[in-house]
Design an enzyme around this catalytic site. Sequence first.
Site, mmCIF file in Angstrom:
data_model
loop_
_atom_site.group_PDB
_atom_site.id
_atom_site.type_symbol
_atom_site.label_atom_id
_atom_site.label_comp_id
_atom_site.label_asym_id
_atom_site.label_seq_id
_atom_site.Cartn_x
_atom_site.Cartn_y
_atom_site.Cartn_z
ATOM 1 N N GLU A 254 51.107 79.834 16.424
ATOM 2 C CA GLU A 254 52.259 79.572 15.551
ATOM 3 C C GLU A 254 52.076 80.239 14.196
ATOM 4 O O GLU A 254 51.000 80.197 13.618
ATOM 5 C CB GLU A 254 52.383 78.050 15.390
ATOM 6 C CG GLU A 254 53.539 77.626 14.520
ATOM 7 C CD GLU A 254 53.708 76.116 14.511
ATOM 8 O OE1 GLU A 254 53.738 75.486 15.586
ATOM 9 O OE2 GLU A 254 53.812 75.562 13.401
ATOM 10 N N ASP B 132 61.783 67.846 8.874
ATOM 11 C CA ASP B 132 61.349 66.705 8.060
ATOM 12 C C ASP B 132 62.458 66.255 7.126
ATOM 13 O O ASP B 132 63.165 67.082 6.548
ATOM 14 C CB ASP B 132 60.095 67.079 7.270
ATOM 15 C CG ASP B 132 58.859 66.941 8.147
ATOM 16 O OD1 ASP B 132 58.793 65.951 8.906
ATOM 17 O OD2 ASP B 132 57.988 67.826 8.095
ATOM 18 N N PHE C 107 48.173 68.307 4.471
ATOM 19 C CA PHE C 107 49.025 68.408 5.677
ATOM 20 C C PHE C 107 48.983 67.098 6.457
ATOM 21 O O PHE C 107 49.991 66.588 6.896
ATOM 22 C CB PHE C 107 48.497 69.476 6.633
ATOM 23 C CG PHE C 107 48.850 70.895 6.260
ATOM 24 C CD1 PHE C 107 49.837 71.183 5.336
ATOM 25 C CD2 PHE C 107 48.188 71.952 6.874
ATOM 26 C CE1 PHE C 107 50.146 72.501 5.018
ATOM 27 C CE2 PHE C 107 48.484 73.265 6.569
ATOM 28 C CZ PHE C 107 49.468 73.539 5.629
ATOM 29 N N HIS D 163 47.921 75.290 21.718
ATOM 30 C CA HIS D 163 48.863 75.923 20.777
ATOM 31 C C HIS D 163 48.173 75.922 19.414
ATOM 32 O O HIS D 163 47.865 74.862 18.869
ATOM 33 C CB HIS D 163 50.160 75.103 20.729
ATOM 34 C CG HIS D 163 51.171 75.604 19.739
ATOM 35 N ND1 HIS D 163 52.020 76.671 19.987
ATOM 36 C CD2 HIS D 163 51.482 75.181 18.482
ATOM 37 C CE1 HIS D 163 52.804 76.875 18.951
ATOM 38 N NE2 HIS D 163 52.502 75.984 18.017
HETATM 39 P P1 FAD Z 1 62.610 63.694 16.599
HETATM 40 O O1 FAD Z 1 62.158 63.902 17.986
HETATM 41 O O2 FAD Z 1 64.072 63.619 16.332
HETATM 42 O O3 FAD Z 1 61.913 62.355 16.076
HETATM 43 C C1 FAD Z 1 61.909 62.043 14.685
HETATM 44 C C2 FAD Z 1 61.649 60.561 14.480
HETATM 45 O O4 FAD Z 1 62.800 59.814 14.842
HETATM 46 C C3 FAD Z 1 60.520 59.996 15.340
HETATM 47 O O5 FAD Z 1 59.874 59.003 14.580
HETATM 48 C C4 FAD Z 1 61.230 59.374 16.517
HETATM 49 O O6 FAD Z 1 60.473 58.360 17.122
HETATM 50 C C5 FAD Z 1 62.500 58.850 15.846
HETATM 51 N N1 FAD Z 1 63.673 58.828 16.719
HETATM 52 C C6 FAD Z 1 64.126 59.824 17.496
HETATM 53 N N2 FAD Z 1 65.265 59.465 18.128
HETATM 54 C C7 FAD Z 1 65.546 58.209 17.711
HETATM 55 C C8 FAD Z 1 66.606 57.299 17.958
HETATM 56 N N3 FAD Z 1 67.614 57.599 18.784
HETATM 57 N N4 FAD Z 1 66.575 56.104 17.342
HETATM 58 C C9 FAD Z 1 65.576 55.782 16.496
HETATM 59 N N5 FAD Z 1 64.538 56.612 16.202
HETATM 60 C C10 FAD Z 1 64.535 57.808 16.802
HETATM 61 N N6 FAD Z 1 59.335 71.075 11.110
HETATM 62 C C11 FAD Z 1 60.148 72.026 10.582
HETATM 63 O O7 FAD Z 1 60.902 71.731 9.639
HETATM 64 N N7 FAD Z 1 60.136 73.314 11.054
HETATM 65 C C12 FAD Z 1 59.342 73.699 12.097
HETATM 66 O O8 FAD Z 1 59.369 74.862 12.494
HETATM 67 C C13 FAD Z 1 58.488 72.710 12.690
HETATM 68 N N8 FAD Z 1 57.698 73.025 13.757
HETATM 69 C C14 FAD Z 1 56.978 72.028 14.376
HETATM 70 C C15 FAD Z 1 56.258 72.334 15.543
HETATM 71 C C16 FAD Z 1 55.534 71.361 16.201
HETATM 72 C C17 FAD Z 1 54.793 71.721 17.463
HETATM 73 C C18 FAD Z 1 55.501 70.032 15.688
HETATM 74 C C19 FAD Z 1 54.692 68.967 16.382
HETATM 75 C C20 FAD Z 1 56.211 69.711 14.525
HETATM 76 C C21 FAD Z 1 56.969 70.692 13.868
HETATM 77 N N9 FAD Z 1 57.727 70.412 12.737
HETATM 78 C C22 FAD Z 1 58.523 71.384 12.161
HETATM 79 C C23 FAD Z 1 57.691 69.076 12.132
HETATM 80 C C24 FAD Z 1 58.836 68.172 12.649
HETATM 81 O O9 FAD Z 1 60.090 68.687 12.265
HETATM 82 C C25 FAD Z 1 58.610 66.792 12.025
HETATM 83 O O10 FAD Z 1 57.475 66.188 12.603
HETATM 84 C C26 FAD Z 1 59.816 65.873 12.055
HETATM 85 O O11 FAD Z 1 59.561 64.777 11.167
HETATM 86 C C27 FAD Z 1 60.146 65.296 13.415
HETATM 87 O O12 FAD Z 1 60.654 66.255 14.231
HETATM 88 P P2 FAD Z 1 60.922 65.951 15.795
HETATM 89 O O13 FAD Z 1 61.541 67.135 16.363
HETATM 90 O O14 FAD Z 1 59.717 65.396 16.412
HETATM 91 O O15 FAD Z 1 62.038 64.783 15.617
#
Ligand code: FAD
Length: 298
Positions: free
Chosen positions: A12, A104, A211, A261
């Site tokens: 990444e 985030d 981080f 990864h």
């Molecule tokens: P989600 O899957 O939507 O989950 C977010 C939170 O909401 C979780 O606590 C989940 O339990 C909760 N949740 C989900 N659905 C519901 C629901 N229906 N009701 C209640 N709660 C719910 N960030 C960036 O900005 N850019 C990037 O390029 C980026 N790359 C990443 C790559 C990887 C491999 C990882 C692991 C993280 C990356 N992140 C990135 C960080 C990520 O955006 C954050 O961790 C963010 O806070 C959560 O994203 P998510 O896609 O897991 O969200």
Amino acid sequence: MKAVTPLTISCEFFPPKTVEGVQQLCTSAISLEAIVPHFFSVTFGAAGATREGTLQMVKLLQAKTSTMIVPHIACLGLARLDLAAIIEEYRALGVKRLVVLRGDVPKDGQVLGDFQFASELVAFIREVSGDHFHIDVAAYPEIHPQAQSATDDVLNLARKYEAGANSAITQYFFNPDAYFHYLDECAKFNIFMPITPGIMPITQFNRLVRFSDNCGAEIPRWIRKRIEQYADDHNSIQAFGFEVVYKLCERLLAGGAPGLHFYTLNKAEQALKLLSALQRYHLVKSKPVPNKVVLMKK
Ligand code: FAD
């Protein structure tokens, strides 16, 4: 003879802000091609902050390397129309795989945009582009900081899986038991997709602490204490960090992880060193690609 499954090795990068940073990213990507990664991914700023940066890096890496380039896309703060335009831009560039995220929540807590969660964006991508993209989503063996409970977080991965995700990449962690326990929990909820561990090399300790505090990854006390003891002895920190992460990767692969990864922070050295050390145990030389190696699961 026992069949071997290729491991998914990916690296990444983030879009740099300076010309020198772009140069360094290209140099790193070109060196990392020696390990024949499955793909290079490029992160995306929440609310589209690096939308243009991500797009430019995707184009540049497509031009400079022969590795599949996988953009990240995050929905927070963006309207359906904007997201549809980004997805279409990637499709036109020949992108076949995406890492799909929520992003985030900004510090002021303001969350605009049409989607609240990554599962909604996964469903939207399936709606507008069918099966064109392989979709990776994020997974959290040590539980996402905003999840209401450990089970809720696994249920969230199940929602992303049901919405059409093909595989997941985890947040980094240093405790392999957290990963294996998480896989068991996922199986209980019928999530049967590859979940690749995210690996963060330990190089700059202060940055790692920052981080980790933000993303909820735990640095075990024994690692913190050992590194604190090294103080400014950078070489000892590097050597210790390498040993810790190497042993972690070894346990993950031995336990059946589908790949690794690497969060490279745009630097090639640590990932190359780790993979070259792991080669003794887990690599089989690939015949068709001279001077390159392909990781294979035993
Ligand atoms: P989600 O899957 O939507 O989950 C977010 C939170 O909401 C979780 O606590 C989940 O339990 C909760 N949740 C989900 N659905 C519901 C629901 N229906 N009701 C209640 N709660 C719910 N960030 C960036 O900005 N850019 C990037 O390029 C980026 N790359 C990443 C790559 C990887 C491999 C990882 C692991 C993280 C990356 N992140 C990135 C960080 C990520 O955006 C954050 O961790 C963010 O806070 C959560 O994203 P998510 O896609 O897991 O969200």
